[in-house]
Design a protein around this motif. Structure first.
Motif, PDB file in Angstrom:
ATOM      1  N   ARG A 120     -16.824   6.726  11.935  1.00 47.70           N
ATOM      2  CA  ARG A 120     -16.648   5.518  12.762  1.00 47.70           C
ATOM      3  C   ARG A 120     -17.837   4.596  12.040  1.00 47.70           C
ATOM      4  O   ARG A 120     -17.457   3.356  11.831  1.00 47.70           O
ATOM      5  N   GLU A 122     -18.923   4.676   9.059  1.00 45.38           N
ATOM      6  CA  GLU A 122     -18.489   4.336   7.769  1.00 45.38           C
ATOM      7  C   GLU A 122     -17.516   3.230   7.880  1.00 45.38           C
ATOM      8  O   GLU A 122     -17.523   2.329   7.073  1.00 45.38           O
ATOM      9  N   GLN A 123     -16.729   3.340   8.775  1.00 47.75           N
ATOM     10  CA  GLN A 123     -15.705   2.053   9.102  1.00 47.75           C
ATOM     11  C   GLN A 123     -16.468   0.773   9.567  1.00 47.75           C
ATOM     12  O   GLN A 123     -15.919  -0.080   8.964  1.00 47.75           O
ATOM     13  N   MET A 124     -17.379   0.896  10.314  1.00 48.18           N
ATOM     14  CA  MET A 124     -18.105  -0.229  10.665  1.00 48.18           C
ATOM     15  C   MET A 124     -19.027  -1.028   9.312  1.00 48.18           C
ATOM     16  O   MET A 124     -18.812  -1.944   9.067  1.00 48.18           O
ATOM     17  N   GLU A 125     -19.388  -0.122   8.635  1.00 52.80           N
ATOM     18  CA  GLU A 125     -20.166  -0.478   7.423  1.00 52.80           C
ATOM     19  C   GLU A 125     -19.237  -1.152   6.482  1.00 52.80           C
ATOM     20  O   GLU A 125     -19.480  -2.131   5.760  1.00 52.80           O
ATOM     21  N   GLN A 126     -18.038  -0.561   6.301  1.00 54.74           N
ATOM     22  CA  GLN A 126     -16.766  -0.943   5.469  1.00 54.74           C
ATOM     23  C   GLN A 126     -16.497  -2.480   5.846  1.00 54.74           C
ATOM     24  O   GLN A 126     -16.257  -3.531   5.021  1.00 54.74           O
ATOM     25  N   SER A 127     -16.121  -2.553   7.092  1.00 54.01           N
ATOM     26  CA  SER A 127     -15.803  -3.725   7.803  1.00 54.01           C
ATOM     27  C   SER A 127     -16.582  -4.832   7.661  1.00 54.01           C
ATOM     28  O   SER A 127     -16.390  -5.852   7.303  1.00 54.01           O
ATOM     29  N   GLU A 128     -17.965  -4.524   7.792  1.00 54.90           N
ATOM     30  CA  GLU A 128     -19.059  -5.364   7.422  1.00 54.90           C
ATOM     31  C   GLU A 128     -19.152  -5.831   6.154  1.00 54.90           C
ATOM     32  O   GLU A 128     -19.582  -7.016   5.919  1.00 54.90           O
ATOM     33  N   ASP A 130     -16.534  -5.805   3.699  1.00 54.25           N
ATOM     34  CA  ASP A 130     -15.465  -6.775   3.633  1.00 54.25           C
ATOM     35  C   ASP A 130     -15.695  -8.337   3.942  1.00 54.25           C
ATOM     36  O   ASP A 130     -14.979  -8.910   3.650  1.00 54.25           O
ATOM     37  N   ALA A 131     -16.424  -8.324   5.337  1.00 53.56           N
ATOM     38  CA  ALA A 131     -16.488  -9.603   5.936  1.00 53.56           C
ATOM     39  C   ALA A 131     -17.266 -10.528   5.200  1.00 53.56           C
ATOM     40  O   ALA A 131     -18.047 -10.389   4.137  1.00 53.56           O
TER      41      ALA A 131
END
Length: 131
Positions: A120, A122-128, A130-131
């Motif tokens: 979870r 790592e997904q937060m990091e990835q979405s940040e 990408d933003a």
């Protein structure tokens, strides 16, 4: 001797990516306050604390018997084997048993929960990123 030298520049120019994106402090605090993390901590504590208390009590019993019940500890069970030796070896056996039990507990209960939290984050990091 410690110095206040800056870190070396990234290889490949100023734009080079120096490693995976790291979560922010706020992300760590958010995860720490989550119910999922609380459950992981409860699962760990419900195993570790009782076994720690039990082992310390067992160890102190052995030490107290050794100091104050010499006659009992010197009781021969068979041959040159006495109660003190059996209880002393029992300390080693208990240590290995607890380590084995903890390994199983961690693999079955802690690791899956920790992996879910890690995924979870790592997904937060990835979405940040990408933003």
């Amino acid at each position: 001797m410690a110095t206040e030298a800056p870190p070396p520049p990234p290889q490949g120019g100023a734009d080079a990516h120096t490693g995976p994106a790291q979560p922010t402090t706020e992300a760590f605090v958010e995860v720490q306050e989550s119910a999922e993390f609380g459950e992981l901590r409860r699962t760990y504590r419900s195993f570790a604390f009782p076994l720690t208390v039990a082992f310390i009590a067992w160890y102190l019993l052995y030490v107290l018997l050794s100091n104050y019940a010499g006659g009992f500890m010197g009781t021969k069970l068979f041959g040159n084997i006495n109660v003190a030796l059996v209880l002393g070896l029992g300390q080693f056996a208990t240590t290995f048993l607890i380590a084995w039990l903890y390994s199983r507990h961690a693999a079955n209960r802690l690791d899956p929960k920790a992996e879910a939290i890690k995924s979870r984050m790592e997904q937060m990091e990835q979405s940040e990123a990408d933003a």
